[in-house]
Design a protein around this motif. Structure first.
Motif, PDB file in Angstrom:
ATOM      1  N   THR A  81       0.830  -1.201   0.000  1.00  0.00           N
ATOM      2  CA  THR A  81       0.000   0.000   0.000  1.00  0.00           C
ATOM      3  C   THR A  81       0.870   1.260   0.000  1.00  0.00           C
ATOM      4  O   THR A  81       0.609   2.236  -0.719  1.00  0.00           O
ATOM      5  N   ALA A  82       1.972   1.219   0.809  1.00  0.00           N
ATOM      6  CA  ALA A  82       2.877   2.379   0.854  1.00  0.00           C
ATOM      7  C   ALA A  82       3.552   2.593  -0.493  1.00  0.00           C
ATOM      8  O   ALA A  82       3.703   3.727  -0.983  1.00  0.00           O
ATOM      9  N   SER A  84       2.366   1.682  -3.410  1.00  0.00           N
ATOM     10  CA  SER A  84       1.385   2.194  -4.378  1.00  0.00           C
ATOM     11  C   SER A  84       1.102   3.677  -4.144  1.00  0.00           C
ATOM     12  O   SER A  84       0.919   4.452  -5.083  1.00  0.00           O
ATOM     13  N   GLN A  85       1.058   4.035  -2.812  1.00  0.00           N
ATOM     14  CA  GLN A  85       0.862   5.468  -2.521  1.00  0.00           C
ATOM     15  C   GLN A  85       2.019   6.304  -3.050  1.00  0.00           C
ATOM     16  O   GLN A  85       1.826   7.381  -3.627  1.00  0.00           O
ATOM     17  N   SER A  88       1.740   6.552  -6.737  1.00  0.00           N
ATOM     18  CA  SER A  88       0.679   7.487  -7.155  1.00  0.00           C
ATOM     19  C   SER A  88       1.086   8.927  -6.946  1.00  0.00           C
ATOM     20  O   SER A  88       0.811   9.814  -7.775  1.00  0.00           O
ATOM     21  N   GLN A  89       1.790   9.149  -5.804  1.00  0.00           N
ATOM     22  CA  GLN A  89       2.280  10.521  -5.571  1.00  0.00           C
ATOM     23  C   GLN A  89       3.282  10.943  -6.657  1.00  0.00           C
ATOM     24  O   GLN A  89       3.270  12.076  -7.137  1.00  0.00           O
ATOM     25  N   GLN A  92       1.379  11.655  -9.778  1.00  0.00           N
ATOM     26  CA  GLN A  92       0.730  12.968  -9.681  1.00  0.00           C
ATOM     27  C   GLN A  92       1.743  14.104  -9.838  1.00  0.00           C
ATOM     28  O   GLN A  92       1.475  15.096 -10.507  1.00  0.00           O
TER      29      GLN A  92
END
Length: 429
Positions: A81-82, A84-85, A88-89, A92
């Motif tokens: 999850t970290a 993927s975050q 994604s950051q 972005q």
């Protein structure tokens, strides 16, 4: 990525535990213990950068792998999850950066397009202006050409009219005197004759036919024979006839002769400086007719000074050279005048020196003088051969011839007693 001084207490403990050191104590003790360990390893503490997240994650993963348990799947999910975050950051952030860059690039491109459009519009306006000016100039040139064509037509008409008037005008000029053409027999300079003839033709306003007729009539003597060398087709051509005369009597082939004459020209005994200078100038122009004016001026000065008769004037002219022929002649005149004024004044009798006569004239003078002396004798020196008396001659004697015979003895005695005879009776040797 973190520097040494930025490490927190859990991070310091984690770094100490990885090296197998004690993690007890406050932050200062932990930093001192970690510095000593890193310096012992040969690592520059101030420049070293710690990658804590990755190290912590790897440590946690290793620890959990070594000690598997029921929470191992949960930690793996958290790590994914970290990750993927983080991805994604990052996506972005990259999208944000790309959008900002694209917006900036689009703005710059719009500005450049605006500037290019402005420059193109200015160039188009200048092109339109230049095109209009060129069209105006072409129109003016066309108008000038039309005017020039009209002027040329008028000039040609005037020339034709002038030629017609010259051909059809009367022989005698009205309102002015007519100048007679000079004659040429080959004895005078051709250049002088040509100058006189051209001046006469201009003064009389002769046409081509008039000049040909006057030139043919002007040739006299041997110069008229030049017409035989001109072809019949060119006998009406003024330039051809004048060229034939120049080939025979021109000074081009006589330049070497004039040069020798100039080189051997000296001032004569009774020749003035002005006459001598005029002759030098004439010969120089004939000898170097095709040379430049400066060269002719130099040759005139050299020949003039070289041929001066007075040695003092020549020495002064050589010692003080002048730039022009006129200055050289003026200087020589001044020197001659000064020499004449500086001479002492003496009164002398004028002596007339007669030129020697020939032998025949000398004999005639002697006989004439003897006869005059005989006629100038006084009557007391004359003796009659008839009567023997003094005072008359036998042709004028009044005594008869018979009586003169009787007195012959007396005459003989008188003759014998006469010891001195007149000088005029002596025979001429």
């Amino acid at each position: 990525m973190t520097k040494f001084n930025e490490l927190k207490i859990p991070q310091l403990k984690n770094a100490l535990e990885q090296r197998g050191l004690s993690a007890a104590g406050n932050k200062a003790e932990l930093q001192a213990r970690l510095r000593e360990a890193m310096e012992a390893e040969g690592v520059s503490v101030d420049e070293y950068v710690f990658h804590l997240e990755i190290e912590e994650l790897s440590t946690k993963v290793e620890g959990r792998a070594e000690a598997p348990g029921p929470s191992a799947g949960l930690d793996m999910n958290m790590m994914m999850t970290a990750i993927s975050q983080i991805s994604s950051q990052m996506s972005q952030l990259s999208s944000q950066i790309s959008s900002e860059l694209s917006s900036q690039i689009n703005a710059q491109l719009e500005k450049q397009d605006t500037r290019i459009s402005q420059v193109l519009s200015q160039l188009e306006a200048q092109k339109t202006h230049v095109t209009s000016q060129l069209e105006t100039q072409d129109l003016k040139i066309t108008q000038l050409q039309e005017k020039t064509g009209g002027i040329e037509t008028e000039v040609d008409a005037m020339k034709a009219r002038l030629c017609e008037l010259q051909l059809n005008r009367p022989n005698d000029l009205t309102g002015g005197s007519k100048v007679n053409a000079p004659s040429f027999d080959g004895t005078v300079s051709f250049s002088i004759f040509k100058l006189q003839f051209e001046t006469t033709a201009t003064t009389n306003n002769w046409g081509t036919a008039d000049k040909v007729a006057a030139l043919v009539v002007s040739l006299k003597g041997s110069a008229a024979e030049v017409l035989q060398t001109v072809p019949e087709i060119d006998r009406g051509n003024y330039d051809a006839i004048m060229a034939a005369i120049e080939r025979r009597y021109g000074s081009d082939h006589r330049q070497q002769m004039f040069q020798m004459e100039l080189m051997n020209r000296f001032q004569k005994i009774n020749e003035t400086l002005q006459e001598y200078a005029t002759e030098i100038e004439r010969l120089a122009h004939l000898a170097y007719a095709k040379e430049t004016a400066d060269f002719i001026e130099k040759m005139k000065c050299q020949a003039f000074v070289r041929g001066l008769r007075d040695p003092e004037t020549k020495r002064a002219a050589y010692s003080t050279p002048k730039g022009t022929f006129a200055e050289t002649m003026s200087f020589a005149l001044a020197q001659e005048t000064a020499a004449l004024l500086s001479k002492p004044v003496h009164r002398v009798h004028r002596v007339h020196v007669e030129e020697p006569n020939s032998l025949e004239e000398t004999i005639r003078d002697v006989i004439r003088e003897s006869l005059s002396q005989m006629t100038r004798r006084s009557s007391s020196d004359i003796k009659c051969y008839n009567c023997g008396k003094i005072g008359h001659i036998s042709r004028n004697c009044s005594t008869p011839h018979s009586q003169s015979k009787a007195n012959s003895g007396g005459r003989k005695r008188i003759s014998e007693t006469d010891n001195t005879a007149p000088e005029t009776q002596q025979p001429l040797n």
